[in-house]
Design an enzyme around this catalytic site. Structure first.
Site, PDB file in Angstrom:
ATOM      1  N   LEU A  10      26.562  35.775  24.268  1.00 20.86           N
ATOM      2  CA  LEU A  10      27.370  36.555  23.330  1.00 20.86           C
ATOM      3  C   LEU A  10      27.845  35.599  22.242  1.00 20.86           C
ATOM      4  O   LEU A  10      28.296  34.490  22.548  1.00 20.86           O
ATOM      5  CB  LEU A  10      28.591  37.162  24.031  1.00 20.86           C
ATOM      6  CG  LEU A  10      28.438  38.506  24.731  1.00 20.86           C
ATOM      7  CD1 LEU A  10      29.744  38.855  25.456  1.00 20.86           C
ATOM      8  CD2 LEU A  10      28.077  39.612  23.754  1.00 20.86           C
ATOM      9  N   ASP A  11      27.753  36.000  20.984  1.00 26.22           N
ATOM     10  CA  ASP A  11      28.249  35.168  19.889  1.00 26.22           C
ATOM     11  C   ASP A  11      29.745  34.909  20.070  1.00 26.22           C
ATOM     12  O   ASP A  11      30.458  35.735  20.669  1.00 26.22           O
ATOM     13  CB  ASP A  11      28.018  35.850  18.541  1.00 26.22           C
ATOM     14  CG  ASP A  11      26.548  35.882  18.157  1.00 26.22           C
ATOM     15  OD1 ASP A  11      25.774  35.094  18.711  1.00 26.22           O
ATOM     16  OD2 ASP A  11      26.179  36.709  17.293  1.00 26.22           O
ATOM     17  N   PRO A  12      30.256  33.792  19.535  1.00 27.67           N
ATOM     18  CA  PRO A  12      31.696  33.529  19.627  1.00 27.67           C
ATOM     19  C   PRO A  12      32.553  34.670  19.081  1.00 27.67           C
ATOM     20  O   PRO A  12      33.636  34.938  19.618  1.00 27.67           O
ATOM     21  CB  PRO A  12      31.875  32.253  18.803  1.00 27.67           C
ATOM     22  CG  PRO A  12      30.570  31.541  18.954  1.00 27.67           C
ATOM     23  CD  PRO A  12      29.530  32.628  18.968  1.00 27.67           C
TER      24      PRO A  12
END
Length: 305
Positions: A50-52
């Site tokens: 998951l992206d930050p």
């Protein structure tokens, strides 16, 4: 006088699955390392980044469970997201630089017609700001250097893409999709179809395969628990394989199977892939042929369960 170096507690063998609710602002790998530290776990992995800027469900595999991470990497996923119309960015999300601002003059009907076109089997060009590799280097590294790399469109399936609510130019949407789908690319494509541009401002993963965000824990929840209670948060290794039928072996079959040999005489079950047990102990995964021979495809170590 120099201080003596502090001794680090040896990492221990921890087997299981931690269903983490990743917070915004931390990378998936940093979340994994923090969880491993909190559990003092020797080995761990995750089942899809998951992206930050995104939050939500991030199953972490520990110990023997890492052998089955691919199960969820290949699974369908679901997201709740916020899309802002009228603004395009370099990354198609809120972390990029603004490229253009356009007036938004679209009706709810216009939005629905565009959403319909983005459902089903579609071709999607992966974004430059992604972790996909080109000659061993992540695309985002080329993007940061101002280099555009040609990317082939990829086939993805969008099971659901609908607008839940609208607040001016901001849309709350729900997406259910196949692996490999970039929701920020969906947002960008939606804006392009509407002629005003768009980008993703928030993203939350709510489901991977059969697992939903309900019951997932935050890192802060784990940290607040006494260390001796933290293992209670772990699901068993075989929880990742609930979609497979179960097959139980007798003692002789178990001996063959756990030594990497085919177990004979597994009658009463159709051929296919099974999760395999003996006396309620999970042994691994095997492929059963029509003659009743079960060939192990993935075994787990039973010595440290």
């Amino acid at each position: 006088m120099a201080k003596a170096p502090q001794r680090r507690t040896p990492r221990r063998v921890v087997n299981g699955v931690l269903f983490l609710d990743k917070a915004v602002g931390i990378s998936s790998n940093n979340a994994l390392q923090k969880a491993r530290w909190l559990l003092n776990a020797a080995k761990g992995g995750h089942t899809g980044t998951l992206d930050p800027m995104a939050s939500g469900l991030l199953p972490l595999t520990l110990g023997e469970a890492t052998k089955f991470s691919q199960t969820l990497l290949d699974a369908d996923k679901a997201y709740d997201a916020t899309v802002l119309l009228g603004v395009t960015t370099t990354t198609a999300d809120a972390e990029g630089e603004v490229l253009a601002r356009c007036p938004v003059d679209v009706s709810d009907s216009d939005i629905e017609q565009a959403l319909v076109k983005l459902r089903g089997d579609i071709e999607q060009v992966p974004p430059m700001y992604s972790a996909l590799k080109h000659h061993g280097k992540a695309l985002y590294e080329y993007a940061r250097a101002g280099i555009e790399i040609p990317r082939e469109p990829r086939h993805v399936r969008i099971h659901r893409f609908e607008c839940l609510s609208r607040d001016g130019d901001s849309l709350m949407v729900r997406v259910e999709c196949s692996k490999g789908t970039y929701v920020r690319t969906l947002a960008s494509d939606l804006g392009a179809m509407l002629g005003c541009g768009a980008h993703l401002t928030a993203l939350r993963r709510t489901r991977i395969g059969p697992f939903v965000i309900d019951g997932a824990v935050l890192l802060a929840d784990i940290e607040a628990m006494p260390p001796e209670d933290r293992d209670s948060l772990l699901a068993p290794v075989d929880s990742l394989l609930v979609h497979l039928p179960r097959l139980d072996l007798d003692a002789n079959q178990t001996r063959s199977f756990t030594h990497g040999q085919s177990a004979q005489g597994c009658i009463g079950a159709a051929g296919g892939v099974f999760r395999v047990y003996h006396d309620e102990g999970f042994l691994g995964v095997g492929n059963l042929d029509d003659a009743g021979a079960l060939v192990p495809t993935r075994l787990i170590s039973t010595s440290n369960q």
